[in-house]
Design an enzyme around this catalytic site. Structure first.
Site, PDB file in Angstrom:
ATOM      1  N   GLU A  49      -0.933  -4.476  12.080  1.00  0.00           N
ATOM      2  CA  GLU A  49       0.283  -5.073  11.521  1.00  0.00           C
ATOM      3  C   GLU A  49      -0.036  -6.493  11.058  1.00  0.00           C
ATOM      4  O   GLU A  49      -1.031  -7.087  11.488  1.00  0.00           O
ATOM      5  CB  GLU A  49       1.367  -5.156  12.605  1.00  0.00           C
ATOM      6  CG  GLU A  49       1.863  -3.816  13.093  1.00  0.00           C
ATOM      7  CD  GLU A  49       2.605  -3.055  12.029  1.00  0.00           C
ATOM      8  OE1 GLU A  49       3.571  -3.574  11.464  1.00  0.00           O
ATOM      9  OE2 GLU A  49       2.198  -1.915  11.738  1.00  0.00           O
TER      10      GLU A  49
ATOM     11  N   LYS B 283       8.505   2.584  18.070  1.00  0.00           N
ATOM     12  CA  LYS B 283       8.461   4.007  17.697  1.00  0.00           C
ATOM     13  C   LYS B 283       8.972   4.877  18.852  1.00  0.00           C
ATOM     14  O   LYS B 283       9.695   5.852  18.638  1.00  0.00           O
ATOM     15  CB  LYS B 283       7.031   4.390  17.319  1.00  0.00           C
ATOM     16  CG  LYS B 283       6.548   3.678  16.050  1.00  0.00           C
ATOM     17  CD  LYS B 283       5.033   3.789  15.890  1.00  0.00           C
ATOM     18  CE  LYS B 283       4.532   3.067  14.659  1.00  0.00           C
ATOM     19  NZ  LYS B 283       3.072   2.906  14.633  1.00  0.00           N
TER      20      LYS B 283
ATOM     21  N   GLY C 151      -7.674  -3.008   7.956  1.00  0.00           N
ATOM     22  CA  GLY C 151      -6.319  -2.998   7.427  1.00  0.00           C
ATOM     23  C   GLY C 151      -5.316  -2.104   8.123  1.00  0.00           C
ATOM     24  O   GLY C 151      -4.247  -1.852   7.596  1.00  0.00           O
TER      25      GLY C 151
ATOM     26  N   ALA D 206      12.347  20.682  -4.210  1.00  0.00           N
ATOM     27  CA  ALA D 206      13.579  19.903  -3.997  1.00  0.00           C
ATOM     28  C   ALA D 206      14.740  20.494  -4.803  1.00  0.00           C
ATOM     29  O   ALA D 206      15.894  20.174  -4.543  1.00  0.00           O
ATOM     30  CB  ALA D 206      13.355  18.460  -4.418  1.00  0.00           C
TER      31      ALA D 206
ATOM     32  N   THR E 255       0.828  -1.214   0.000  1.00  0.00           N
ATOM     33  CA  THR E 255       0.000   0.000   0.000  1.00  0.00           C
ATOM     34  C   THR E 255       0.857   1.256   0.000  1.00  0.00           C
ATOM     35  O   THR E 255       0.584   2.209  -0.730  1.00  0.00           O
ATOM     36  CB  THR E 255      -0.836   0.031   1.305  1.00  0.00           C
ATOM     37  OG1 THR E 255      -1.078  -1.296   1.711  1.00  0.00           O
ATOM     38  CG2 THR E 255      -2.071   0.804   1.182  1.00  0.00           C
ATOM     39  N   VAL E 256       1.907   1.262   0.829  1.00  0.00           N
ATOM     40  CA  VAL E 256       2.716   2.483   0.936  1.00  0.00           C
ATOM     41  C   VAL E 256       3.536   2.689  -0.338  1.00  0.00           C
ATOM     42  O   VAL E 256       3.641   3.811  -0.853  1.00  0.00           O
ATOM     43  CB  VAL E 256       3.628   2.435   2.187  1.00  0.00           C
ATOM     44  CG1 VAL E 256       4.513   3.672   2.256  1.00  0.00           C
ATOM     45  CG2 VAL E 256       2.793   2.306   3.452  1.00  0.00           C
TER      46      VAL E 256
ATOM     47  N   ASP F  95       4.763  -2.406  18.690  1.00  0.00           N
ATOM     48  CA  ASP F  95       4.896  -1.410  17.619  1.00  0.00           C
ATOM     49  C   ASP F  95       5.090  -0.007  18.224  1.00  0.00           C
ATOM     50  O   ASP F  95       5.968   0.753  17.795  1.00  0.00           O
ATOM     51  CB  ASP F  95       3.635  -1.467  16.737  1.00  0.00           C
ATOM     52  CG  ASP F  95       3.638  -0.407  15.655  1.00  0.00           C
ATOM     53  OD1 ASP F  95       4.372  -0.583  14.662  1.00  0.00           O
ATOM     54  OD2 ASP F  95       2.922   0.596  15.796  1.00  0.00           O
TER      55      ASP F  95
ATOM     56  N   ARG G  89       7.913  -8.916  -3.902  1.00  0.00           N
ATOM     57  CA  ARG G  89       7.874 -10.374  -3.938  1.00  0.00           C
ATOM     58  C   ARG G  89       7.116 -10.886  -5.171  1.00  0.00           C
ATOM     59  O   ARG G  89       7.545 -11.798  -5.831  1.00  0.00           O
ATOM     60  CB  ARG G  89       7.207 -10.894  -2.659  1.00  0.00           C
ATOM     61  CG  ARG G  89       8.145 -11.781  -1.864  1.00  0.00           C
ATOM     62  CD  ARG G  89       7.630 -12.000  -0.466  1.00  0.00           C
ATOM     63  NE  ARG G  89       7.724 -10.765   0.328  1.00  0.00           N
ATOM     64  CZ  ARG G  89       7.121 -10.592   1.483  1.00  0.00           C
ATOM     65  NH1 ARG G  89       6.373 -11.535   1.987  1.00  0.00           N
ATOM     66  NH2 ARG G  89       7.266  -9.465   2.154  1.00  0.00           N
TER      67      ARG G  89
END
Ligand code: HSE
Length: 440
Positions: free
Chosen positions: A197, A212, A194, A39, A19-20, A208, A51
């Site tokens: 993890e 962080k 969703g 930039a 997704t990311v 998690d 994969r």
């Protein structure tokens, strides 16, 4: 003449196209012109790897070179930066990170587990190779909290940094609060939506958030990452009745990660803890609902800073990844943890015992005479002063009731001692649930 490296496109490779990854592609395309202007040069995707080559990701992948082996993306001549979005603390993600830096290329990652476990080693490698290692997306998704601490609050001593670092837990707790539903029921819904993890235990057991927090603490205090020392408790034991009792007392329950430098002793120590807390209705974190994340940093000159936003999701996470790419395009290599790894302090962990606060303790007890007296005696013997006590009706299981106590402010060590005195008591039908009450 070759294009100057200051104006030539920054060529990136994506390792991981979930997704990311797809979000990063969409963002780079949609905002190409403004990104190039800000930039100082375009950001261009040259190669990708994942994969499963055949999977439909909703974006056209045929424009990019496909590399079957993501580990060697950084070795390609047409790649300046690898963006690692595979996840997992070790395995292919770590191998890809190492090869990239060894090849003298920059690495951008959203991988909190890898940075929490291997960030110092990777940062040392990046410093030696004089390449950038950036991980804004690893902490609180789209919220620019690493930049906020490294840059915006850089002049401050950070007195305390704490916040809601896991969207899945926050979604579960705030939905339990709104609907009165059980933990298991709402977890299933979070998984279906969703945010959770791959292994939901990482979310609901606090791991998690602890990953962080350990990264934030290193940035905030200039200390070596010490994930192993984060005292971690998750939200799996919170019942609808705890939420209702907290509400009756003027609080909501939130999973809070907190780091503080303890300078009370001869040598400074680092306190890091992830634990569900009772948060007063009037505290800004009490209003953070759903999968949102929020981080509070208290600077000695800035005062309280609140960073809030989406902690996960393709768009917000891609926003953080591309912000790192823009920094690299501008030539910002800077030490990954603000100061070189060799100068990060190695602080011993501070225990929670010295801390002062009010505590919520929920007992599950047998419903028979003398139980309350036994608990009260343990509190008395340990020097814990009780502020309020709630016992409402009969609980779910037969012959078992829930008894919630809120203590007056006192050392956490006294509460620990009271619970030690009650260990093995036949009156308690399960281990007590302990939550701190978030102070001002
Ligand atoms: N599972 C994580 C969360 C996703 O719920 O916050 C972002 O790290």
């Amino acid at each position: 003449m070759a294009e100057s490296s200051k104006t030539a496109p920054l060529r990136i490779a994506l390792a991981g196209l979930g997704t990311v990854g797809a979000g990063v592609i969409r963002l780079i395309e949609a905002n190409a012109a403004l990104i190039a202007r800000r930039a100082g040069r375009p950001i261009q995707i040259t190669a990708v790897s994942a994969r499963d080559r055949g999977k439909d990701r909703g974006v056209d992948m045929t424009r990019y070179v496909w590399e079957d082996d993501m580990i060697i993306l950084g070795e390609r001549e047409d790649v300046d930066v690898v963006v690692e979005l595979v996840g997992g603390s070790d395995g292919p993600a770590l191998a890809c990170a190492r090869t990239t830096i060894e090849a003298g290329k920059a690495l951008v990652t959203a991988n909190k587990a890898m940075i929490a476990h291997h960030g110092l080693k990777l940062a040392e490698m990046a410093e030696a190779a004089k390449v950038a290692l950036k991980f804004e997306a690893a902490v609180a998704g789209g919220i620019p909290v690493i930049k906020g601490l490294r840059e915006g609050a850089a002049a401050n001593e950070i007195e305390r940094v704490y916040g809601i670092l896991n969207g899945t837990c926050n979604y579960i707790l705030s939905t339990m609060e709104d609907t009165g539903r059980s933990f298991a029921d709402v977890l299933a819904e979070a998984q279906a939506k969703g945010f959770a993890e791959a292994d939901p235990a990482f979310d609901v057991e606090g791991t998690d958030a602890a990953h962080k927090l350990s990264i934030l603490a290193a940035i905030a205090y200039g200390t070596r990452i010490d994930f192993a020392s984060v005292e971690t408790a998750g939200i799996t034991r919170i019942r609808a009745a705890d939420i209702a009792q907290a509400d009756a007392l003027g609080y909501v329950i939130r999973l809070i990660g907190m780091a503080e430098e303890d300078r009370s002793g001869e040598t400074p120590r680092l306190f890091q803890r992830v634990q569900p807390h009772l948060v007063p209705f009037d505290h800004p974190l009490a209003h953070v609902d759903g999968a949102t994340n929020a981080v509070v940093a208290e600077g000695n000159y800035s005062g309280r800073l609140l960073f809030q936003g989406a902690g996960a999701g393709d768009g917000p996470t891609a926003s953080a990844v591309v912000a790192d790419l823009i920094d690299i395009a501008r030539g910002d290599i800077g030490a990954p943890f603000s100061v070189p790894v060799s100068e990060l302090e190695a602080l011993a962990p501070a225990s929670s015992g010295h801390r002062l606060g009010r505590t919520y303790i929920r007992f599950t007890v047998a419903d028979r005479p003398g139980v309350l007296a036994e608990i009260a005696a343990a509190m008395r013997d340990a020097g814990v002063s009780i502020e309020s006590l709630i016992q409402k009706g009969r609980a779910e299981a037969e012959g078992e009731v829930l008894l919630a106590i809120v203590t007056h402010e006192g050392p956490e060590s006294a509460v620990t001692e009271a619970l030690r005195l009650l260990e093995g008591s036949a009156s308690l039908t399960a281990a007590p649930l302990v939550m701190q009450i978030l102070g001002e």
